[in-house]
Design a protein around this motif. Structure first.
Motif, short mmCIF file in Angstrom:
data_model
loop_
_atom_site.label_atom_id
_atom_site.label_comp_id
_atom_site.label_asym_id
_atom_site.label_seq_id
_atom_site.Cartn_x
_atom_site.Cartn_y
_atom_site.Cartn_z
N CYS A 101 0.86 -1.22 -0.05
CA CYS A 101 0.05 -0.17 0.03
C CYS A 101 0.80 1.30 -0.04
CB CYS A 101 -0.94 -0.01 1.27
SG CYS A 101 -2.60 -0.88 0.78
N PRO A 102 1.88 1.59 0.95
CA PRO A 102 2.60 2.75 0.76
C PRO A 102 3.46 2.80 -0.51
CG PRO A 102 3.26 1.15 2.54
CD PRO A 102 2.12 0.40 2.11
N VAL A 103 3.98 1.67 -0.99
CA VAL A 103 4.71 1.51 -1.96
C VAL A 103 4.09 2.20 -2.98
CG1 VAL A 103 5.71 0.12 -3.98
CG2 VAL A 103 6.07 -0.53 -1.55
N LEU A 104 2.83 2.06 -3.57
CA LEU A 104 1.98 2.66 -4.23
C LEU A 104 1.74 3.91 -3.93
CD1 LEU A 104 0.97 1.63 -7.17
CD2 LEU A 104 1.68 -0.22 -5.73
N GLY A 105 1.27 4.16 -2.61
CA GLY A 105 0.99 5.35 -2.18
C GLY A 105 2.07 6.60 -2.41
N MET A 106 3.15 6.18 -2.35
CA MET A 106 4.27 7.21 -2.68
C MET A 106 4.12 7.73 -3.92
SD MET A 106 6.74 7.86 -0.29
CE MET A 106 7.99 8.34 -1.24
N PHE A 107 3.90 6.97 -5.00
CA PHE A 107 3.66 7.57 -6.31
C PHE A 107 2.44 8.48 -6.52
CE2 PHE A 107 6.52 3.69 -6.80
CZ PHE A 107 7.41 4.52 -7.50
N ILE A 108 1.56 7.77 -5.81
CA ILE A 108 0.06 8.53 -5.94
C ILE A 108 0.29 10.15 -5.12
CG2 ILE A 108 -2.25 8.66 -4.69
CD1 ILE A 108 -2.37 5.58 -5.37
N VAL A 109 1.04 10.04 -4.02
CA VAL A 109 0.98 11.34 -3.26
C VAL A 109 1.81 12.41 -4.31
CG1 VAL A 109 2.20 12.33 -1.51
CG2 VAL A 109 0.70 10.37 -1.07
N VAL A 110 3.04 11.74 -4.78
CA VAL A 110 3.82 12.74 -5.49
C VAL A 110 3.12 13.16 -6.84
CG1 VAL A 110 5.80 12.61 -7.14
CG2 VAL A 110 5.91 11.55 -4.75
N ARG A 111 2.16 12.55 -7.54
CA ARG A 111 1.36 12.77 -8.78
C ARG A 111 0.07 13.73 -8.01
NH1 ARG A 111 1.50 9.20 -13.21
NH2 ARG A 111 -0.74 9.14 -13.27
N ARG A 112 0.04 13.83 -6.88
CA ARG A 112 -1.13 14.57 -6.39
C ARG A 112 -2.47 14.11 -6.70
NH1 ARG A 112 0.80 19.43 -4.21
NH2 ARG A 112 2.84 19.92 -5.04
N GLN A 113 -2.66 12.61 -6.54
CA GLN A 113 -4.01 11.87 -6.81
C GLN A 113 -4.29 10.97 -5.66
OE1 GLN A 113 -2.71 9.58 -10.46
NE2 GLN A 113 -3.32 11.04 -11.52
N SER A 114 -4.13 11.77 -4.24
CA SER A 114 -4.69 11.10 -3.18
C SER A 114 -5.85 10.33 -2.89
CB SER A 114 -4.32 11.93 -1.88
OG SER A 114 -2.93 12.35 -1.85
N LEU A 115 -6.93 11.10 -3.89
CA LEU A 115 -8.25 10.50 -3.81
C LEU A 115 -8.49 9.59 -4.68
CD1 LEU A 115 -10.08 13.87 -3.33
CD2 LEU A 115 -9.48 12.36 -1.61
N ILE A 116 -7.49 8.92 -5.50
CA ILE A 116 -7.86 8.15 -6.54
C ILE A 116 -8.03 6.75 -5.79
CG2 ILE A 116 -5.50 7.11 -6.83
CD1 ILE A 116 -6.14 6.97 -9.65
N GLY A 117 -7.60 6.56 -4.55
CA GLY A 117 -7.69 5.10 -3.90
C GLY A 117 -9.20 5.30 -3.46
N ASP A 118 -9.64 6.17 -3.11
CA ASP A 118 -11.25 6.22 -2.69
C ASP A 118 -12.19 6.11 -3.75
OD1 ASP A 118 -11.03 6.78 0.19
OD2 ASP A 118 -10.65 8.84 -0.32
N GLY A 119 -11.64 6.87 -5.19
CA GLY A 119 -12.47 6.38 -6.11
C GLY A 119 -12.53 5.08 -6.67
N LEU A 120 -11.25 4.38 -6.70
CA LEU A 120 -11.23 2.87 -7.22
C LEU A 120 -11.87 2.12 -6.01
CD1 LEU A 120 -7.61 2.93 -8.47
CD2 LEU A 120 -9.83 2.73 -9.80
N GLY A 121 -11.83 2.44 -4.79
CA GLY A 121 -12.40 1.86 -4.01
C GLY A 121 -13.98 1.60 -3.86
N HIS A 122 -14.39 2.57 -4.41
CA HIS A 122 -15.78 2.52 -4.69
C HIS A 122 -16.11 1.82 -6.01
CE1 HIS A 122 -15.78 5.72 -1.80
NE2 HIS A 122 -17.08 5.53 -1.47
N ILE A 123 -15.31 1.82 -7.09
CA ILE A 123 -15.59 0.96 -8.03
C ILE A 123 -15.46 -0.56 -7.73
CG2 ILE A 123 -14.52 0.43 -10.58
CD1 ILE A 123 -13.60 3.24 -10.66
N ALA A 124 -14.31 -0.58 -6.75
CA ALA A 124 -14.30 -2.03 -6.24
C ALA A 124 -15.45 -2.59 -5.53
CB ALA A 124 -13.30 -2.25 -5.36
N PHE A 125 -16.20 -1.65 -4.85
CA PHE A 125 -17.38 -2.01 -4.23
C PHE A 125 -18.57 -2.53 -5.23
CE2 PHE A 125 -21.14 -0.67 -1.16
CZ PHE A 125 -21.19 -2.04 -0.82
#
Length: 280
Positions: free
Chosen positions: A23-47
């Motif tokens: 999780c933090p391995v991917l989180g590092m790239f997400i934070v740098v790209r300023r896409q911190s909310l993409i996890g929430d978006g994909l989480g709801h698609i996963a639901f």
């Protein structure tokens, strides 16, 4: 230790630690790209994928994996061609996932207990089969990331420079989107859909208070995520509380502790510098 005498806790710790690494391995790239909310978006698609899996009569995790990867690909394609509307596209996918999940759950009449398990995590009920699936996902994610680590890092920091350097940024971004989707589905089984993004972002935010440089911050983020899972599961066992919530609260406490440490460290440095000036 008493806690490790139980098979379900052994499985929980193993699944949790694997997830705490990826999780933090991917989180590092997400934070740098300023896409911190993409996890929430994909989480709801996963639901939506989970409820769609129930509707189709297949293993819910397979439905979540399929739809989440498709959603990640769609988000990346929209971001690539219409960069200025990336946030809007993410919101549309986010709400589409919520709407589909509601529709599918009402059609199939999914038991509330099952839905709550996916929403808030059910790490204490993972089977050895689930552990194998999580392990396989972890190997894929780490394999992709560390085999293309330099490319991913350069694209995350400056996509234009990466293009000039001859990197196929489209393929790199698509690969990152897909492994992010895989990570979300994996984390869903541990801390739940609603909190998987927190396990990707909060340890990274805490590590930024400690690490100097990308690799050092990544190392701290993994360490703090593993610590959060270990302490959170232990607290959940002895206090009889929800493990997903206790893991995330532990991660947030780590963030607060590192933020306080950083402020105190800065204050100490200013005080020391002031004292040196006075002595001169």
């Amino acid at each position: 230790m008493e806690i490790l005498q139980y098979d379900f806790m052994q499985r929980a710790f193993l699944a949790g630690f694997i997830t705490a690494v990826i999780c933090p391995v991917l989180g590092m790239f997400i934070v740098v790209r300023r896409q911190s909310l993409i996890g929430d978006g994909l989480g709801h698609i996963a639901f939506a994928g989970v409820t769609g899996g129930y509707l189709a009569g297949i293993y819910p995790a397979i439905g979540a994996f399929t739809l989440t990867v498709a959603g990640a690909v769609g988000i990346e394609l929209v971001r690539r061609h219409r960069t200025q509307m990336a946030d809007t596209a993410l919101a549309i996918f986010f709400y589409a996932g919520i709407a589909l999940a509601i529709i599918f759950s009402t059609i199939t009449r999914i038991p509330s207990a099952s839905l709550l398990g996916f929403l808030f995590g059910s790490i204490l009920t993972v089977s050895w089969q689930d552990v194998l699936v999580i392990s396989g996902c972890g190997i894929v994610v780490l394999g992709v990331v560390f085999s293309h680590f330099n490319k991913l890092t350069l694209v995350a920091f400056d996509e234009d420079v990466a293009k000039v350097a001859g990197i196929h940024t489209g393929a790199v971004n698509m690969a990152l989107s897909i492994v992010t989707a895989i990570t979300v589905v994996t984390g869903m089984m541990v801390v739940g859909i609603l909190m998987v993004s927190a396990l990707m972002i909060v340890p990274v935010a805490a590590a930024e208070q400690l690490g100097k440089g990308f690799k050092a911050t990544l190392g701290w983020a993994i360490l703090l995520a593993v610590l959060s899972v270990g302490c959170g599961l232990t607290a959940a066992f002895y206090l009889d509380i929800a493990p997903g919530g206790s893991i995330i609260i532990t991660a947030i406490l780590c963030y607060l502790a590192t933020a306080i440490y950083r402020q105190l460290h800065r204050y100490w440095q200013r005080t020391e510098s002031h004292s040196q000036i006075i002595n001169l």
